[in-house]
Design an enzyme around this catalytic site. Sequence first.
Site, PDB file in Angstrom:
ATOM      1  N   ASP A  10       0.853  -1.191   0.000  1.00 52.96           N
ATOM      2  CA  ASP A  10       0.000   0.000   0.000  1.00 52.96           C
ATOM      3  C   ASP A  10       0.892   1.245   0.000  1.00 52.96           C
ATOM      4  O   ASP A  10       1.677   1.456   0.926  1.00 52.96           O
ATOM      5  CB  ASP A  10      -0.886  -0.051   1.260  1.00 52.96           C
ATOM      6  N   ASP A 100      -3.705   2.395  -5.523  1.00 49.38           N
ATOM      7  CA  ASP A 100      -2.430   2.411  -4.791  1.00 49.38           C
ATOM      8  C   ASP A 100      -2.232   1.233  -3.847  1.00 49.38           C
ATOM      9  O   ASP A 100      -1.366   1.278  -2.990  1.00 49.38           O
ATOM     10  CB  ASP A 100      -2.269   3.730  -4.028  1.00 49.38           C
ATOM     11  N   GLU A 101      -3.019   0.168  -3.999  1.00 48.53           N
ATOM     12  CA  GLU A 101      -2.774  -0.980  -3.116  1.00 48.53           C
ATOM     13  C   GLU A 101      -3.154  -2.286  -3.801  1.00 48.53           C
ATOM     14  O   GLU A 101      -4.010  -2.312  -4.690  1.00 48.53           O
ATOM     15  CB  GLU A 101      -3.530  -0.842  -1.788  1.00 48.53           C
TER      16      GLU A 101
HETATM   17 MG   LIG Z   1      -2.384   3.918   0.281  1.00 49.98          MG
END
Ligand SMILES: [Mg+2]
EC number: 2.7.7.7
Length: 396
Positions: A10, A100-101
């Site tokens: 993340d 984003d993860e």
């Molecule tokens: Mg993040």
Amino acid sequence: MAEGTFLHADLDSFYASVAQRDDPSLRGRPVVVGGGIVLAASYEAKACGVRTAMSGRIARRLCPDLVEVPATFTAYVEASRAVFEVFRDITPVVEGISIDEAFLDVGGLARLSGAPSRIGAELRRRVKAEVGLPISVGIASSKFLAKVASAASKPDGLLSVPVGGELDFLHPLPIEALWGVGKVTSVRLHDRGIATVGALARLSPETLTSIVGPASGRHLHALSHGLDPRRVETGRRRRSIGAQRAIGRGRHTGEELDATLVSLVDRVTRRMRSGERIGRTFVLRLRFDDMTRVTRSRTVRRATAGTDAWLVAGRALLDEAMPLIVDRGVTLIGISITGLDEAEDEQLELPFDTDAPTRLDGALDAVRDKFGSTAVTRAVLLGRSEGFSAPQLDSH
Ligand SMILES: [Mg+2]
């Protein structure tokens, strides 16, 4: 101690980290992305109490030095794509959760790449060196615990929950760490004096159900005992494979640029062959000193996964772009090969004379799989470490 094989990776304060990466004057300062509503806050801003989804007015009151920057979505998409390329270079078993993860399952890789925490450390090093962004990694025996571990490791951290140590890690945490504990459930549980996951785990399923309802009760009972049977879901097959490398500011010789191109082509075609894919179009992406970008592409007549064929295409595109490179200074080279197809289609029309380089590529891949990626290196890369890429974007 044995480790789990689930990784949750993340990016830290993604939008704000991109802003600080691309504008060095913002580093070390409290930054928020977005004006009316905070879309992301840097760790410096979080330290003043600024939070995502807070109004800009409240954020400014909490943090008088606050710097507000507009969102730059094209930069986020580009950074996300580059980070996911690193993920998929590490393992094909990647499940994207958001921009984003992602979850990664590195269970099949132990013999090739070492223990999960070593793979996690390598992932963090590569995202920092190749994309210039901090990323946190949690490792555990289930997806849920891996996600809790990555959150606990932030910022810029790595946390591995050992197999057998799941409940020791989980039970002291607040109940809000459990998926499915929203505001309403949280209030109901706190009303009964239940504040930690451990306290929740000690309730009988009947008691828990009487507080939060049957569906939620079953779910929370399982999670609080560390039970989460979900697998990493990879979804549909990809239509392109790519890689990129930041090469820092300043002048680069033609040889340096060529060596970077060669290593990128080598990496991408190796992944194509291991996934039994062939491609049709080569895309070269360049980013310049002034943050402008160009994209150039070339389509070949016959789909292939051969390193040499793609190197010819890549070198031609790089040559064509040389006037721009000299003029503006290049800071990042990216390539992708698109128009992917299953490799079995290639065999039918493959003439004998092009078989030799493909066989050589296959032999090189086999040696690397066995002895690691540095065991065999194309001549042009000799004398350069893997870290050649690494004038890092971040200077701190
Ligand atoms: Mg993040």
